[in-house]
Design a protein around this motif. Structure first.
Motif, mmCIF file in Angstrom:
data_model
loop_
_atom_site.group_PDB
_atom_site.id
_atom_site.type_symbol
_atom_site.label_atom_id
_atom_site.label_comp_id
_atom_site.label_asym_id
_atom_site.label_seq_id
_atom_site.Cartn_x
_atom_site.Cartn_y
_atom_site.Cartn_z
ATOM 1 N N GLN A 43 0.920 -1.046 0.035
ATOM 2 C CA GLN A 43 -0.086 0.009 -0.247
ATOM 3 C C GLN A 43 0.670 1.440 -0.039
ATOM 4 O O GLN A 43 0.657 2.130 -0.550
ATOM 5 C CB GLN A 43 -1.037 -0.034 1.302
ATOM 6 N N LEU A 44 1.826 1.220 0.955
ATOM 7 C CA LEU A 44 2.717 2.364 0.933
ATOM 8 C C LEU A 44 3.510 2.512 -0.312
ATOM 9 O O LEU A 44 3.809 3.922 -0.962
ATOM 10 C CB LEU A 44 3.742 2.344 2.030
ATOM 11 N N LEU A 45 3.901 1.475 -1.216
ATOM 12 C CA LEU A 45 4.680 1.514 -2.282
ATOM 13 C C LEU A 45 3.727 2.259 -3.407
ATOM 14 O O LEU A 45 3.987 3.124 -4.314
ATOM 15 C CB LEU A 45 5.198 0.267 -2.805
ATOM 16 N N PHE A 46 2.466 1.989 -3.699
ATOM 17 C CA PHE A 46 1.523 2.256 -4.271
ATOM 18 C C PHE A 46 1.176 3.809 -4.218
ATOM 19 O O PHE A 46 0.805 4.627 -4.981
ATOM 20 C CB PHE A 46 0.096 1.705 -4.485
ATOM 21 N N GLN A 47 1.630 4.295 -2.755
ATOM 22 C CA GLN A 47 1.243 5.785 -2.488
ATOM 23 C C GLN A 47 2.326 6.486 -2.735
ATOM 24 O O GLN A 47 2.453 7.882 -2.366
ATOM 25 C CB GLN A 47 0.708 5.914 -1.241
ATOM 26 N N GLY A 48 3.534 5.914 -3.038
ATOM 27 C CA GLY A 48 4.948 6.489 -3.378
ATOM 28 C C GLY A 48 5.537 6.897 -2.043
ATOM 29 O O GLY A 48 6.689 7.583 -2.114
ATOM 30 N N LEU A 49 5.192 6.158 -1.012
ATOM 31 C CA LEU A 49 5.745 6.261 0.413
ATOM 32 C C LEU A 49 7.070 5.430 0.529
ATOM 33 O O LEU A 49 6.738 4.546 1.318
ATOM 34 C CB LEU A 49 4.855 6.573 1.567
ATOM 35 N N HIS A 50 7.951 5.264 -0.171
ATOM 36 C CA HIS A 50 8.919 4.363 -0.302
ATOM 37 C C HIS A 50 9.719 4.269 1.129
ATOM 38 O O HIS A 50 9.914 3.324 1.394
ATOM 39 C CB HIS A 50 9.823 4.575 -1.411
ATOM 40 N N GLU A 51 10.000 5.080 1.579
ATOM 41 C CA GLU A 51 10.590 5.384 2.885
ATOM 42 C C GLU A 51 9.941 4.545 4.075
ATOM 43 O O GLU A 51 10.344 3.558 4.680
ATOM 44 C CB GLU A 51 11.259 6.793 3.580
ATOM 45 N N LYS A 52 8.471 4.881 4.100
ATOM 46 C CA LYS A 52 7.838 4.326 4.981
ATOM 47 C C LYS A 52 7.578 2.659 4.815
ATOM 48 O O LYS A 52 7.165 1.787 5.527
ATOM 49 C CB LYS A 52 6.510 4.864 5.143
ATOM 50 N N ALA A 53 7.614 2.244 3.435
ATOM 51 C CA ALA A 53 7.399 0.850 3.100
ATOM 52 C C ALA A 53 8.591 0.118 3.624
ATOM 53 O O ALA A 53 8.116 -1.038 3.738
ATOM 54 C CB ALA A 53 7.260 0.869 1.680
ATOM 55 N N ILE A 54 9.696 0.669 3.860
ATOM 56 C CA ILE A 54 10.830 -0.287 4.426
ATOM 57 C C ILE A 54 10.680 -1.120 5.587
ATOM 58 O O ILE A 54 10.582 -2.186 5.759
ATOM 59 C CB ILE A 54 11.961 0.394 4.242
ATOM 60 N N PRO A 55 10.085 -0.194 6.796
ATOM 61 C CA PRO A 55 9.952 -0.809 8.005
ATOM 62 C C PRO A 55 8.845 -2.250 8.017
ATOM 63 O O PRO A 55 8.968 -3.051 8.525
ATOM 64 C CB PRO A 55 9.456 0.297 9.007
ATOM 65 N N ALA A 56 7.800 -1.783 7.320
ATOM 66 C CA ALA A 56 6.780 -2.893 6.855
ATOM 67 C C ALA A 56 7.441 -4.213 6.247
ATOM 68 O O ALA A 56 7.041 -5.150 6.803
ATOM 69 C CB ALA A 56 5.759 -2.438 6.135
ATOM 70 N N LEU A 112 -12.602 -1.638 -9.001
ATOM 71 C CA LEU A 112 -11.188 -1.854 -9.440
ATOM 72 C C LEU A 112 -10.651 -1.825 -7.891
ATOM 73 O O LEU A 112 -11.025 -0.998 -6.987
ATOM 74 C CB LEU A 112 -10.606 -0.596 -10.032
ATOM 75 N N ASN A 113 -9.522 -2.851 -7.662
ATOM 76 C CA ASN A 113 -8.682 -2.701 -6.348
ATOM 77 C C ASN A 113 -7.836 -1.631 -6.412
ATOM 78 O O ASN A 113 -7.670 -0.954 -7.441
ATOM 79 C CB ASN A 113 -8.277 -4.136 -5.750
ATOM 80 N N GLU A 114 -7.253 -1.109 -5.261
ATOM 81 C CA GLU A 114 -6.364 0.203 -5.214
ATOM 82 C C GLU A 114 -5.194 -0.205 -6.122
ATOM 83 O O GLU A 114 -4.684 0.996 -6.778
ATOM 84 C CB GLU A 114 -5.968 0.363 -3.818
ATOM 85 N N TRP A 115 -4.467 -1.545 -6.306
ATOM 86 C CA TRP A 115 -3.573 -1.441 -6.910
ATOM 87 C C TRP A 115 -3.814 -1.318 -8.594
ATOM 88 O O TRP A 115 -3.122 -0.592 -9.376
ATOM 89 C CB TRP A 115 -2.788 -3.114 -6.506
ATOM 90 N N ASP A 116 -4.886 -2.005 -8.830
ATOM 91 C CA ASP A 116 -5.342 -1.549 -10.432
ATOM 92 C C ASP A 116 -5.571 -0.200 -10.638
ATOM 93 O O ASP A 116 -5.135 0.187 -11.719
ATOM 94 C CB ASP A 116 -6.722 -2.494 -10.572
ATOM 95 N N GLU A 117 -6.327 0.433 -9.718
ATOM 96 C CA GLU A 117 -6.429 1.915 -9.816
ATOM 97 C C GLU A 117 -5.197 2.719 -10.033
ATOM 98 O O GLU A 117 -5.113 3.432 -10.961
ATOM 99 C CB GLU A 117 -7.243 2.413 -8.483
ATOM 100 N N ALA A 118 -4.233 2.341 -8.997
ATOM 101 C CA ALA A 118 -2.961 3.133 -9.369
ATOM 102 C C ALA A 118 -2.447 2.869 -10.627
ATOM 103 O O ALA A 118 -1.881 3.890 -11.265
ATOM 104 C CB ALA A 118 -2.121 2.807 -8.139
ATOM 105 N N TYR A 163 -12.142 6.994 -15.377
ATOM 106 C CA TYR A 163 -12.331 7.872 -14.331
ATOM 107 C C TYR A 163 -13.903 7.798 -13.906
ATOM 108 O O TYR A 163 -14.415 7.927 -12.801
ATOM 109 C CB TYR A 163 -12.049 9.564 -14.667
ATOM 110 N N PHE A 164 -14.890 7.323 -14.774
ATOM 111 C CA PHE A 164 -16.182 6.884 -14.757
ATOM 112 C C PHE A 164 -16.286 5.867 -13.443
ATOM 113 O O PHE A 164 -16.951 6.110 -12.571
ATOM 114 C CB PHE A 164 -16.871 6.752 -15.990
ATOM 115 N N ILE A 165 -15.496 4.809 -13.687
ATOM 116 C CA ILE A 165 -15.360 3.702 -12.730
ATOM 117 C C ILE A 165 -14.894 4.153 -11.572
ATOM 118 O O ILE A 165 -15.574 3.986 -10.404
ATOM 119 C CB ILE A 165 -14.571 2.553 -13.362
ATOM 120 N N LEU A 166 -14.088 5.094 -11.361
ATOM 121 C CA LEU A 166 -13.611 5.673 -10.006
ATOM 122 C C LEU A 166 -14.514 6.758 -9.500
ATOM 123 O O LEU A 166 -14.260 7.380 -8.285
ATOM 124 C CB LEU A 166 -12.240 6.442 -10.298
#
Length: 400
Positions: free
Chosen positions: A139-152, A321-327, A362-365
């Motif tokens: 989830q953090l990777l898809f949000q672009g939060l690479h630093e925060k993805a590392i501890p997880a 669509l799941n959040e990964w597909d959306e991103a 964007y219609f689906i979203l």
């Protein structure tokens, strides 16, 4: 007496005795008590004390077992203040209660049956923590939060090692998460280290599934692309496409990711014919998938009445669509649209199809203003009368 002095020193006389015991045990360890095996860079300050109080208040289990709180807080307070905050926001807040249950002292059980039941319970708890950590990292990777993805990701590896061992392919997804995070942070040497470990585990297991292999090669391809080694990047993307096609089919969304990254390499090499051909294939895959979902949504919403759209407020995503597909869809289709838009040799068919795909996305979203914008662009750039009618029908059906 020492507990009273400690609480008095920090000006926390109002705290109850149980919290005082937790604080006493914790700071005894920090100060170098018999349980301490870590080095701490965090000074014992009032701010640190407030963090302890905050964590303890969030868990009823900690109140019942002070030493249990100490073990958790040792993990929380390891490293520098920035890392502590990152750890909490990344994963610790999501596993606090489960970690507390896992750290409970072993109970005396009178029968083998009860002991086996307890072991199974602990194993299931470990697996739940692994799943939470891995999901959180993605989830953090898809949000672009690479630093925060590392501890997880690191926590997922730590618990996976305990449960599965060092050679299990169950470790690979967590190593891939670490590698992708390091690529995003441009720490390419570190990324190569983690991905090499994942690769070693995968190639030593002859039964490693294609569902893991395609993702491994995709990350290796991204690593070499970031290093500017286009030949190795293309080789790994080819393996990615092969394994994804074997597992999911050639026209799957999973496979389209490999096509997309391969096209990016060709685009960077100015091999425009090859890049554009692959971009068209990626667009077709997404177009087909989004057409099915949007048609289904239109049909469902038209019973008993047609879709009505509020110009004032967008509706939330409805789980199609799941959040990964959306991103991924947003990133891929917007990138391809920008390429067609800026191309000196614009192809109206390509631009119209990509615009239409974005309109459906964007219609689906539920982002109807953007859906209208890209739908109108698709209609304006389309030169095929039959396709223009199809776009018009889509716009009329959704009332935008």
């Amino acid at each position: 007496m020492r507990t009273k002095l400690l609480v008095g020193y920090f000006g926390l006389d109002g705290l109850n005795l149980q919290l005082s015991r937790i604080l006493y045990h914790f700071f005894t360890v920090v100060a170098g008590g018999p349980e301490s095996s870590f080095s701490f860079s965090t000074a014992i300050t009032l701010e640190a004390m407030e963090k302890v109080v905050s964590v303890c208040n969030g868990s009823s289990t900690f109140w019942r077992e002070p030493r249990l709180a100490v073990r958790f807080l040792l993990e929380l307070f390891r490293g520098c203040p920035e890392h502590q905050l990152s750890d909490r926001e990344s994963i610790h807040d999501h596993i606090c209660e489960k970690l507390a249950l896992l750290r409970q002292p072993a109970k005396f059980l009178s029968s083998e049956e009860l002991r086996q039941e307890w072991k199974k319970k602990m194993r299931d708890l470990n697996l739940q923590i692994i799943d939470i950590a891995a999901t959180r990292g993605r989830q953090l990777l898809f949000q672009g939060l690479h630093e925060k993805a590392i501890p997880a990701a690191l926590l997922a590896i730590r618990f996976s090692l305990q449960i599965h061992g060092r050679t299990s392919t169950a470790l690979v997804p967590a190593y891939l998460c670490l590698g992708e995070a390091c690529i995003g942070l441009r720490k390419l040497d570190k990324a190569e280290e983690y991905l090499s470990q994942a690769n070693w585990i995968a190639i030593t297991d002859p039964n490693c599934p294609s569902s893991i292999m395609y993702n491994l090669h995709r990350n290796l391809g991204l690593l070499y692309a970031a290093k500017g080694d286009d030949a190795d990047a293309l080789r790994h993307f080819a393996h990615d496409i092969y394994h994804a096609s074997e597992e999911f089919g050639t026209n799957s969304l999973k496979t389209s990711g490999g096509y997309y990254h391969m096209a990016n390499v060709f685009f960077r090499q100015s091999k425009m014919d090859m890049a554009m051909s692959i971009y068209r294939q990626v667009t077709k895959i997404w177009y087909r998938y989004l057409s099915e979902i949007s048609a289904c949504k239109i049909k469902q919403a038209s019973q008993p009445e047609t879709i009505t759209i509020s110009a004032a407020k967008d509706e939330p995503t409805q789980g199609l669509l799941n959040e990964w597909d959306e991103a991924e869809a947003t990133q891929v289709l917007c990138t391809i649209y920008d390429i067609w838009e800026s191309s000196p040799k614009k192809c109206s068919k390509d631009l119209a199809e990509t615009s239409h795909a974005l309109s459906m996305l964007y219609f689906i979203l539920g982002q109807y203003h953007k859906a209208r914008e890209y739908g109108n662009k698709a209609y304006m750039t389309c030169e095929n009368p039959k396709y223009a009618e199809e776009i018009t029908e889509f716009l009329n059906n959704i009332k935008i």
